[in-house]
Design a protein around this motif. Structure first.
Motif, PDB file in Angstrom:
ATOM      1  N   GLN A  29      -8.524  11.285   3.196  1.00 26.88           N
ATOM      2  CA  GLN A  29      -7.867  10.316   4.070  1.00 26.88           C
ATOM      3  C   GLN A  29      -8.750   9.095   4.335  1.00 26.88           C
ATOM      4  OE1 GLN A  29      -6.583  12.297   7.623  1.00 26.88           O
ATOM      5  NE2 GLN A  29      -5.244  13.712   6.527  1.00 26.88           N
ATOM      6  N   PHE A  39      -3.010   9.521   0.342  1.00 25.66           N
ATOM      7  CA  PHE A  39      -3.221   9.759   1.764  1.00 25.66           C
ATOM      8  C   PHE A  39      -4.432   9.001   2.308  1.00 25.66           C
ATOM      9  CE2 PHE A  39      -1.153  13.552   0.009  1.00 25.66           C
ATOM     10  CZ  PHE A  39      -0.001  13.565   0.788  1.00 25.66           C
ATOM     11  N   LYS A  51      -6.646   6.490   4.110  1.00 23.64           N
ATOM     12  CA  LYS A  51      -6.365   5.586   5.221  1.00 23.64           C
ATOM     13  C   LYS A  51      -7.452   4.532   5.425  1.00 23.64           C
ATOM     14  CE  LYS A  51      -3.556   8.927   7.743  1.00 23.64           C
ATOM     15  NZ  LYS A  51      -3.401   9.720   8.986  1.00 23.64           N
ATOM     16  N   GLU A  91      -0.915   4.489   1.982  1.00 23.10           N
ATOM     17  CA  GLU A  91      -1.182   4.779   3.392  1.00 23.10           C
ATOM     18  C   GLU A  91      -2.433   4.076   3.916  1.00 23.10           C
ATOM     19  OE1 GLU A  91       0.755   6.460   5.535  1.00 23.10           O
ATOM     20  OE2 GLU A  91       2.207   6.475   3.885  1.00 23.10           O
ATOM     21  N   ARG A 114      -4.978   2.003   5.724  1.00 24.91           N
ATOM     22  CA  ARG A 114      -4.925   1.245   6.979  1.00 24.91           C
ATOM     23  C   ARG A 114      -6.043   0.210   7.070  1.00 24.91           C
ATOM     24  NH1 ARG A 114      -1.079   4.666   7.039  1.00 24.91           N
ATOM     25  NH2 ARG A 114      -0.317   5.663   8.935  1.00 24.91           N
ATOM     26  N   ASN A 169       1.090  -0.510   4.830  1.00 27.81           N
ATOM     27  CA  ASN A 169       0.499   0.012   6.060  1.00 27.81           C
ATOM     28  C   ASN A 169      -0.875  -0.560   6.371  1.00 27.81           C
ATOM     29  OD1 ASN A 169       2.487   2.101   6.982  1.00 27.81           O
ATOM     30  ND2 ASN A 169       2.129   2.877   4.919  1.00 27.81           N
TER      31      ASN A 169
END
Length: 465
Positions: free
Chosen positions: A144, A178, A180, A203, A205, A224
């Motif tokens: 992540q 996944f 981030k 995903e 960020r 995102n």
């Protein structure tokens, strides 16, 4: 290496909580009745406990009891290679080889997911095939958050800056669905490598490039993406192409290539709230298809109405800088907090600056929205005071004026006292100020003037304070 380690100090902390080691915990006396109450807890709670441990201790839980044997493999662990390094001393020297071997075993043995992976101590570009294999394993384990620092000289060999992204891109099957957060430091990647990374990370960020010389053209897109950080890096262009959720675009000590300014292009970024530092001498601002210059007038196609916090770096004594300062301010009509770093870069222009400021037409953000102005690296020179007078006359809703002194100015009590007296005199002219409810704060230098990495990606705080 000193510069690399200094950059590492800006990185966000590891996603683990401080806790005693298992060896010390096991030394404690067991309950008087001999009942293992912790092992009786539900699996979900035990996995949560394991996921919060440093990775070395997480793996060791398998030896506690049969009940724990498979838990660490099913918990979303956090992997920091720094947690695998022993204390560096004469009896047990710093050993990157052992840490590398441990990282390889964990990536191979743990089925995932991996909550956060931070590899900053033992990754060497000389081990090209190892990096490629790790990239495949990281993608397969649904990582992540990823921080990857590839050392230029960790094994004593000379090497060129690594094209880490190309390693990740080499296999078209590698994707990070996944992922981030992604931070890359002292690495190079081609323009198309970054495009591939963004396309394979829906995903994502937060993206950060630190001390990078490539890609030359950074095109930001992603459904995102919330935050982009570019620190101490070179690029020809940074373009927000299609980032509907992007809230922060943070630039610090960036430069353009071949003595040309870096183009900062804002196209489709309807949620952009925080922007800076923009520097007239370093950046060429473009909004949509309009290149912003000293003659640009505010229009619906040349403004970014969503920006609330804006940071600029300006030499108040240079005509081109203050001309562009006015133009930049017109592009962001709804700014509420304005940060300006007072720069000495560039020649001081011989001009009547008082006359210049008096001729400036009304600027919407200063008239209606700015409530807080912070001037960093304040020296108290004449050109700065002329700007303060301009603020006093035109900023109608100002509540706080924060002046943060340079390190040199803060060190002299006499100079601080003299500066405070000058400010008192300035504020004693009621006719000069558009509002009477301004709070003036004079603050000494507390740290080096730089952007804090954790604050930059923390969406709840002002990153320039």
């Amino acid at each position: 290496m000193a510069e690399l380690r200094d950059s590492l100090s800006w990185y966000p902390p590891a996603a683990v909580v401080a806790s005693p080691s298992l060896s010390s915990a096991s030394a404690e006396a067991p309950p008087a009745d001999g009942v293992d109450r912790i092992s009786a807890l539900p699996d979900d709670i035990l996995r949560d406990v394991v996921s919060r441990l440093p990775v070395r201790d997480a793996a060791r839980t398998a030896a506690l009891a049969p009940r724990w044997r498979g838990l660490w493999r099913s918990a979303p662990i956090s992997l920091r290679d720094a947690d695998l390094l022993p204390a560096s001393d004469e009896d047990f020297p710093f050993d990157c080889d052992r840490a590398r071997a441990a990282v390889g075993r964990i990536l191979a043995d743990h089925p995932g997911p991996l909550r956060k992976v931070q590899l900053t101590c033992c990754v060497s570009w000389s081990r090209y095939q190892e990096i490629e294999e790790w990239a495949r394993l990281l993608a397969a384990k649904d990582v992540q958050d990823l921080i990857l620092l590839v050392g230029l000289v960790l094994d004593g060999e000379d090497s060129a800056p690594p094209n880490t992204a190309a390693v990740i891109r080499r296999g078209t099957d590698i994707a990070f669905p996944f992922l981030k957060e992604f931070v890359m430091c002292h690495s190079k990647m081609r323009d198309e490598d970054l495009e591939h990374m963004l396309a394979c990370s829906p995903e994502l960020r937060m993206l950060a490039l630190v001390s990078s010389r490539m890609p030359l053209r950074i095109r930001l897109h992603g459904p995102n993406l919330l935050c982009m950080i570019l620190l101490m890096s070179l690029a020809d262009e940074l373009a927000v192409v299609d980032a509907p959720r992007l809230e922060r675009l943070i630039l610090w000590r960036t430069i353009g290539g071949d003595d040309f300014p870096m183009v900062v292009k804002i196209d489709r970024a309807p949620a952009l709230r925080v922007l800076g530092y923009l520097e007239p001498i370093v950046h060429q601002l473009q909004i949509g298809n309009i290149v912003i210059d000293a003659e640009t007038k505010a229009s619906p196609s040349s403004i970014v109405p969503s920006v609330k916090i804006l940071a600029l770096k300006v030499n108040f004594g240079n005509y081109r800088d203050i001309n562009m300062l006015v133009s930049f301010l017109r592009c962001f009509p709804n700014v509420e907090t304005l940060h300006i770093e007072s720069s000495m870069f560039g020649e001081t222009t011989v001009m009547d600056r008082v006359k210049f400021w008096r001729k400036v037409d009304l600027i919407e953000c200063l008239k209606s929205h700015v409530k807080k102005i912070a001037i960093h690296e304040f020296r108290g020179n004449q050109s700065e005071f002329e700007f303060l007078e301009f603020i006093g006359m035109f900023v109608q809703n100002l509540q706080l004026l924060l002046l943060m002194l340079t390190k040199e100015k803060s060190a002299s009590t006499d100079e601080v006292d003299e500066l405070f007296h000058q400010l008192e005199t300035l504020f004693a002219r009621p006719w000069l100020w558009a509002t009477e409810d301004i709070k003036l704060v004079l603050r000494g230098c507390k740290r080096e003037n730089r952007v804090s990495f954790p604050a930059a990606y923390d969406l709840s705080v002002d990153p320039f304070m």
